[in-house]
Design an enzyme around this catalytic site. Sequence first.
Site, PDB file in Angstrom:
ATOM      1  N   LYS A  76       1.511   0.466  14.965  1.00 32.17           N
ATOM      2  CA  LYS A  76       2.932   0.451  15.307  1.00 32.17           C
ATOM      3  C   LYS A  76       3.379  -0.746  16.167  1.00 32.17           C
ATOM      4  CE  LYS A  76       4.430   4.106  13.347  1.00 32.17           C
ATOM      5  NZ  LYS A  76       4.235   3.509  12.039  1.00 32.17           N
ATOM      6  N   TYR A  82      -9.105   5.598   7.590  1.00 32.06           N
ATOM      7  CA  TYR A  82      -9.208   5.972   9.004  1.00 32.06           C
ATOM      8  C   TYR A  82     -10.287   7.050   9.103  1.00 32.06           C
ATOM      9  CZ  TYR A  82      -4.828   3.524  10.017  1.00 32.06           C
ATOM     10  OH  TYR A  82      -3.861   2.560  10.176  1.00 32.06           O
ATOM     11  N   TYR A 139       3.856   7.198   9.729  1.00 36.52           N
ATOM     12  CA  TYR A 139       3.054   5.997   9.448  1.00 36.52           C
ATOM     13  C   TYR A 139       3.901   4.880   8.827  1.00 36.52           C
ATOM     14  CZ  TYR A 139      -1.010   3.164   8.399  1.00 36.52           C
ATOM     15  OH  TYR A 139      -1.927   2.131   8.366  1.00 36.52           O
ATOM     16  N   HIS A 169       0.845  -1.202   0.000  1.00 37.33           N
ATOM     17  CA  HIS A 169       0.000   0.000   0.000  1.00 37.33           C
ATOM     18  C   HIS A 169       0.878   1.249   0.000  1.00 37.33           C
ATOM     19  CE1 HIS A 169      -4.099  -1.641   1.553  1.00 37.33           C
ATOM     20  NE2 HIS A 169      -3.565  -2.423   0.646  1.00 37.33           N
ATOM     21  N   PRO A 217      -3.663   0.917  18.842  1.00 34.34           N
ATOM     22  CA  PRO A 217      -3.416   0.419  17.487  1.00 34.34           C
ATOM     23  C   PRO A 217      -3.591   1.443  16.370  1.00 34.34           C
ATOM     24  CG  PRO A 217      -5.450  -0.499  18.386  1.00 34.34           C
ATOM     25  CD  PRO A 217      -4.816   0.272  19.484  1.00 34.34           C
TER      26      PRO A 217
END
Length: 397
Positions: A300, A204, A388, A75, A296
Amino acid sequence: MPPTKTQVAIVGAGPSGLLLGQLLHKAGIDNVILEQRSGDYVLSRIRAGVLEQVCIDLMDEAGVGARMHKEGLVHGGIELLFGGRRHRVDLNGLTGGKNVMVYGQTELTRDLMEARRAAGLPIVYEAQHVSVHDFDTRTPRVRYEHGGATHEIACDFIAGCDGFHGVCRASAPRGAITEYEKVYPFGWLGLLSDTPPVCDELVYVNSPRGFALCSQRSRTRSRYYLQVPLTDKIEAWTDAAFWQELKLRLDDAGRAKLVTGPSIEKSIAPLRSFVTEPLRFGRMFLAGDAGHIVPPTGAKGLNLAATDVKYLSGAFVEYFRTGSENGIDNYSARCLRRIWKAERFSWWFTMLMHRFPEDGPIVGRFQEAELDYLVHSEAGRRTIAENYVGLPLDFAE
Ligand code: RFL
Ligand code: PHB
């Protein structure tokens, strides 16, 4: 029968313990793993889904990356949905070509278990009452019960890879340990289903009804999460109720595209930030969730565990090859610098994306304004992207 002597006794057969065992084996270092649960139970826990490059590289180094490269989905971006609109964060473009990979923790664990089995390496499942001793001397021991008998293994080092509720951290002398903790006033209700993901990338969601996450395990298997009150009972969440609530938190395009179906797994996980300092107590070392927990939201936890394992395996290899204690002496400080940065990002992203019960509607508007600022500023998008995908390994050296 497992041996009575080994170089490294590893407590816990989650990803940290299995990865450490495999890397040590590759370097010719004996190790035994003790796990309190069965192998099937370990595989039934549905957890992480997103791997950073550090974790991918370590799986390759351990010689277990083949299936991951075949089945894992690369991704190059994530989507943020707030104020009813979606905004893409181009991870790849903003970080000079870095990506993440969607490959379930279950699959990664299965690959590591299979490699250990194929190599005939010792692993004791359903080891009861594991206890750790004399790690303040050069001759530590671990004791456990199995098959109705008590067993003891003498070792050079103990690796505490036994997760947040494990025995290793709990056995560290109280005066030598500092624990930092923040518990969040909500949990994540997760649902796994054999339905195609609603979006090619992870979404998200910050909505007035609370956070949601659209994740996936493959092109035909989805993983969705909803922020729920900690008091909610899993039995009260029927599949139909879950899908209905998810739709309410999505945008029109998401509602139109969402494919629903029966759940394969459903569970509620609490959210916590937690750090132990230090991660070394004499000849016992903590790695992964045994030493730190992140909420979460930033994906990570598993990746931090992989970094710990990278540094710990390197330190053991250096010690056994050269006698140098440099790596083991630096292990804790080296890991903690990275851990605190990931803790900071996970906390910040959690605060930005969830609705807190004590906050009024004004805080939701603050969050939307901050998100709007971030996605329309290249610096803002970049700060999300570089955290990220995982900060460079040498970032804090
Ligand atoms: P684990 O996986 O908890 O494994 C520890 C093992 O130790 C065993 N054990 C003992 N064995 C012997 N004696 C004892 N006394 C023992 N006590 C415990 C346990 O049975 C277990 O098998 O820790 P490890 O190996 O450090 O791995 C850490 C990861 O599991 C964790 O950080 C991630 O799952 C966190 N996480 C995520 N991380 C990511 O990097 N990306 C993600 O996308 C992501 N998503 C998540 C997550 C965690 C979640 N939950 C449920 C907390 C999503 C969720 C919902
Ligand atoms: C998951 O797929 O389980 C997952 C993905 C991203 C997260 C957390 C969990 O941030």
